[in-house]
Design an enzyme around this catalytic site. Sequence first.
Site, mmCIF file in Angstrom:
data_model
loop_
_atom_site.group_PDB
_atom_site.id
_atom_site.type_symbol
_atom_site.label_atom_id
_atom_site.label_comp_id
_atom_site.label_asym_id
_atom_site.label_seq_id
_atom_site.Cartn_x
_atom_site.Cartn_y
_atom_site.Cartn_z
ATOM 1 N N GLU A 251 0.833 -1.205 0.000
ATOM 2 C CA GLU A 251 0.000 0.000 0.000
ATOM 3 C C GLU A 251 0.870 1.257 0.000
ATOM 4 O O GLU A 251 2.097 1.196 -0.090
ATOM 5 C CB GLU A 251 -0.959 -0.002 1.197
ATOM 6 C CG GLU A 251 -2.399 -0.343 0.835
ATOM 7 C CD GLU A 251 -3.060 0.678 -0.080
ATOM 8 O OE1 GLU A 251 -2.512 1.790 -0.256
ATOM 9 O OE2 GLU A 251 -4.121 0.361 -0.649
ATOM 10 N N GLU B 263 -18.824 1.095 -1.521
ATOM 11 C CA GLU B 263 -18.023 0.810 -0.341
ATOM 12 C C GLU B 263 -18.125 1.950 0.656
ATOM 13 O O GLU B 263 -18.182 3.122 0.275
ATOM 14 C CB GLU B 263 -16.555 0.566 -0.706
ATOM 15 C CG GLU B 263 -15.838 1.757 -1.293
ATOM 16 C CD GLU B 263 -14.334 1.568 -1.407
ATOM 17 O OE1 GLU B 263 -13.775 0.728 -0.682
ATOM 18 O OE2 GLU B 263 -13.721 2.289 -2.225
#
Length: 476
Positions: free
Chosen positions: A214, A361
Amino acid sequence: MFKELSEAIAFCKENEVKMVDFKMIDLHGRWRHLTIPTERFTEEIFTSGIGFDGSNYGFAPVEKSDMIFIPDITTANIDPFMNIKTLSMIGDVYSIGAKENKRFEQDPRNVAKHAEEYLIKTGVADKMIIGPEFEFYVFDHVSYSVGPQGSHYKIDAEQAEWNTGDDTYNLGYKIPHKGGYHMTAPMDVLCDLRSRISLLMEERGIQVKYHHHEVGGPGQVEIEVERGSLCEMADKTMMTKYLIKNCAVEEGKTATFLPKPIYGEAGSGLHVHMHLFKEGKPVFYDENGYSGLSQEAHYFMGGLLRHVASLCAFTNPSTNSYRRLIPGYEAPVTIGYATSNRSAVIRIPAYAKTPDEKRFELRSPDGTCNPYYAYAAILMAGLDGIKNKIDPHKEGYGPYDMNLYDLPAEEKAKIKMLPKKLGEALDALERDHQYLLEGGVFSEKLIQIWIEHKRKEIEAYNLRPHPLEFAMYYDL
């Protein structure tokens, strides 16, 4: 792994399993466990249960703390981290009654199951499908202490930019500040670890969509999984965290789901993708709706957005959670929805185009949540939106198809913001929790206990001096 106890007993004999382990989740979202020899693994455990003190789990008051747990045989798997071969499974908590034992209303798994049952009763859908994204940091060292004479924390990661000047042993491949997204070897030193974790997950029925490094340079990574039903994915969330932490320890590293462990670096979230199905057909799809979403989907988003401040008390339940929910780090701070916009708290993925894939989401949750409570609360907020036909566009929640971080100050002032501190989220929960009580999914007592525990955490945090205060004020 098993449907009947007889299958598990036969498996233990054939595979020389010596111990059977039972894992129960406490109020805050930590697994506790108890282990017995396989010879004691009998039918009686599934009828009479095993007694324990629920007050030590954060649940009932001491005067009513005697409880039992009963294992769920369908969750059984071999624990890969035990030297003694051990079969492990999740247990459900029951309160002891005069005539019969009853599912304990504060038990997190019970709350999640009641939420699924309530969904069916509404007639809106018969299944909620969710998919969490697991973001976390992996460090090579962590130390911390909190005492009256001083406090500190210190972390280190082999690949962190701050180690470029280490002249003891250094090969020079370090990931720049906020520069880790999809970085490859030799700078990404965690790929094999993620693969090993993913294989363990796959062996336990947790299907991995992909894994990658990430944004956070000092060891932030992500594992995204395929979606499943609410309680199933809460179970799999707990198993995933267990596998990640223990696999990291086996390799001399440490993994944390702390939302903001490093100042100035990207925080870790637990983004939750969601959609509803009824008799196998998607409820959220409409090719003519905004971003391909149906009116029911918009109402569901409307419920989430109206209640998101109180939701944060369950989805972002730590003081550290609100160090992540700040501008500039792809974490949401505004209450709104949009397509492909990571600055909005609800993001509609543009790449999900087919009816079965069409979803959105919620980007605010993080890994310090108790997943059973968090996922159940998300469903209850969305259902309240459908019940009361809360249109997010008419309510002024968007769609915000622009970078909300870059809006002029006068425009930002018109947009509602997420809570900035845990105390604000708890205040919101005190004002706004009727939607959680519908169908008896959450109880007033549970919400009261939750708020009391979290207020104590805030008080413990606020009472202690902070090192930065010494830097700013010591010489005054």
